[in-house]
Design an enzyme around this catalytic site. Structure first.
Site, mmCIF file in Angstrom:
data_model
loop_
_atom_site.group_PDB
_atom_site.id
_atom_site.type_symbol
_atom_site.label_atom_id
_atom_site.label_comp_id
_atom_site.label_asym_id
_atom_site.label_seq_id
_atom_site.Cartn_x
_atom_site.Cartn_y
_atom_site.Cartn_z
ATOM 1 N N GLY A 10 1.007 -1.172 0.052
ATOM 2 C CA GLY A 10 -0.066 0.017 -0.077
ATOM 3 C C GLY A 10 0.894 1.461 -0.052
ATOM 4 O O GLY A 10 2.001 1.173 0.829
ATOM 5 N N THR A 124 4.780 1.977 6.340
ATOM 6 C CA THR A 124 3.414 1.589 6.448
ATOM 7 C C THR A 124 2.710 2.632 7.139
ATOM 8 O O THR A 124 3.416 3.107 8.439
ATOM 9 C CB THR A 124 3.083 0.320 7.036
ATOM 10 O OG1 THR A 124 1.827 0.207 7.339
ATOM 11 C CG2 THR A 124 3.996 0.074 8.072
ATOM 12 N N ASP A 126 0.345 1.739 9.224
ATOM 13 C CA ASP A 126 -0.064 1.065 10.073
ATOM 14 C C ASP A 126 0.842 1.193 11.169
ATOM 15 O O ASP A 126 0.429 0.829 12.484
ATOM 16 C CB ASP A 126 -0.409 -0.334 9.712
ATOM 17 C CG ASP A 126 -1.313 -0.620 8.816
ATOM 18 O OD1 ASP A 126 -2.237 0.372 8.341
ATOM 19 O OD2 ASP A 126 -1.162 -1.503 8.086
ATOM 20 N N MET A 168 -8.027 3.135 9.608
ATOM 21 C CA MET A 168 -7.353 1.948 9.060
ATOM 22 C C MET A 168 -6.201 1.463 10.083
ATOM 23 O O MET A 168 -6.035 2.001 11.281
ATOM 24 C CB MET A 168 -6.688 2.444 7.898
ATOM 25 C CG MET A 168 -7.360 2.130 6.687
ATOM 26 S SD MET A 168 -6.435 2.488 5.226
ATOM 27 C CE MET A 168 -7.510 1.951 3.818
HETATM 28 O O1 F6P Z 1 -1.502 -1.549 5.274
HETATM 29 C C1 F6P Z 1 -1.791 -0.300 4.861
HETATM 30 C C2 F6P Z 1 -3.587 -0.237 4.880
HETATM 31 O O2 F6P Z 1 -3.812 0.922 4.488
HETATM 32 C C3 F6P Z 1 -4.187 -0.863 5.874
HETATM 33 O O3 F6P Z 1 -4.437 -0.184 7.006
HETATM 34 C C4 F6P Z 1 -5.540 -1.361 5.086
HETATM 35 O O4 F6P Z 1 -6.053 -2.316 5.975
HETATM 36 C C5 F6P Z 1 -5.101 -1.808 3.901
HETATM 37 O O5 F6P Z 1 -3.680 -1.442 3.620
HETATM 38 C C6 F6P Z 1 -6.006 -1.558 2.490
HETATM 39 O O6 F6P Z 1 -5.436 -2.227 1.678
HETATM 40 P P1 F6P Z 1 -5.780 -2.023 0.142
HETATM 41 O O7 F6P Z 1 -4.982 -0.614 -0.611
HETATM 42 O O8 F6P Z 1 -5.366 -3.196 -0.731
HETATM 43 O O9 F6P Z 1 -7.095 -1.428 -0.155
#
Ligand code: F6P
Length: 342
Positions: A10, A124, A126, A168
């Site tokens: 991501g 990240t 997160d 998130m």
């Molecule tokens: O890991 C980063 C993140 O934004 C998470 O917080 C979230 O659950 C996930 O990626 C979302 O994934 P995608 O970008 O595939 O929708």
């Protein structure tokens, strides 16, 4: 030496500052630098672009990544790893800098064991990567979520409503925790502790009794009422074995309204938390990480990633960082929530 750089997983604000810093440090150290497009997919498909001062100038403040990204896992693609090795050779890379989260870095760590010279940079929103106190992207995401909570206060207050904000962070509650504290949320619900609906409703009712006719509930997307009860957008696993979380905000808002009879709405912040300009903190951290990554290459510390420890940028084995997720465990945080969310 010719160094490659890729950004995988991501996207998040701060990737461009890393790319810019890597290019500048590489030029100072007389290396050539090549950008691999779209993460590991670019290594499989041999898709790259030369990087220089010109095309990496003016990108410091821009979110996302000029290289593009993907959630491609070479270990899940037929012949993927072989193709990565071929591209490494075809591009005459002496080293590759992989910028990513646990998935991208997990691949990097395995490739090192297969003989490729890879170093890592942790990224990240997160903030769930072990070994580093912070990953860039996190601070920006927290600020975006905090601002959203600030904005929700005025509308929740005007309408005397309960507002649930879904934040998130996957299975770690760091963004919800920090944004919830900074935004003054009345309940902060994290994946690390089951949601106690009675307690949430008691806080909302107690506030009403004190004349506070609105409440803001910050809930992490990975929060659950009980174990193995994740609310999902999609059940199918991605190439790294992850489910797509989402929906706990709606579920929780419904339960709160049923139980308290107070009008309740929910907001899903979603990908807005990954968009826009990086904060100063993320620009500085990304820049420090980028410079150190080239130093790790110079020292031939392959299999290492840069990280922040006690405000110093150091190198640690990637393997150590991806061995377990860094989640909210420290009692201090839960005690703090208990004191402020009343
Ligand atoms: O890991 C980063 C993140 O934004 C998470 O917080 C979230 O659950 C996930 O990626 C979302 O994934 P995608 O970008 O595939 O929708």
């Amino acid at each position: 030496m010719k160094i490659g750089i890729l950004t995988g997983g991501g996207d998040c604000p701060g990737l461009n500052p890393v790319i810019r810093a890597v290019v500048r440090k590489a030029i100072v150290d007389k290396h050539e630098i090549t950008g691999i497009k779209d993460g590991w997919r670019g290594m499989i498909e041999n898709n790259s672009m030369p990087l220089n001062l010109d095309n990496t100038s003016g990108i410091l403040h821009i979110g996302g990544t000029i290289l593009g990204t993907s959630r491609t896992n070479p270990y899940k693609k037929e012949g993927g790893v072989e193709k990565v090795k071929q591209t490494f050779k075809a591009l005459k890379l002496g080293a590759l800098i992989a910028v990513g989260g646990e998935d991208t870095l997990g691949v990097a760590s395995r490739l090192v064991k297969e003989g490729l010279n890879v170093v890592g940079v942790p990224k990240t929103i997160d903030n769930d990567l072990d070994q580093t106190e912070y990953t860039f992207g996190f601070d920006t995401a927290v600020n975006i979520a905090m601002e959203a909570i600030d904005r929700l206060h005025t509308t929740a207050c005007s309408h005397h409503r309960v507002l649930v904000v879904e934040i998130m962070g996957r299975h770690a509650g760091w963004i919800a925790l920090h944004a919830g504290i900074a935004g003054g949320a009345d309940s902060i619900l994290l994946p690390e502790k089951p949601i106690d609906l009675n307690k949430v409703c008691d806080v909302i009712k107690a506030r009403r009794e004190r004349g506070k006719l609105f409440s803001i509930i910050a809930v992490a997307e990975g929060a659950q009422f009980q174990e193995s009860d994740l609310v999902l957008q999609k059940k199918e696993l991605d190439a790294f074995g992850h489910v797509l979380l989402g929906g706990i905000g709606a579920t929780l808002a419904k339960k709160i309204e049923e139980k308290t009879k107070f009008e309740t709405r929910y907001v899903v912040l979603g990908h807005t938390q990954r968009g826009g300009s990086p904060t100063a903190f993320d620009r500085v951290l990304g820049t420090r990480f980028g410079v150190k990554a080239v130093e790790l290459v110079n020292e031939k510390k392959f299999g290492y990633m840069v990280c922040l420890q006690a405000n110093k940028i150091v190198g640690v084995p990637i393997e150590k960082a991806v061995a377990k997720l860094k989640i909210v465990e420290d009692r201090e945080w839960f005690d703090l929530i208990k004191v402020i969310c009343v």
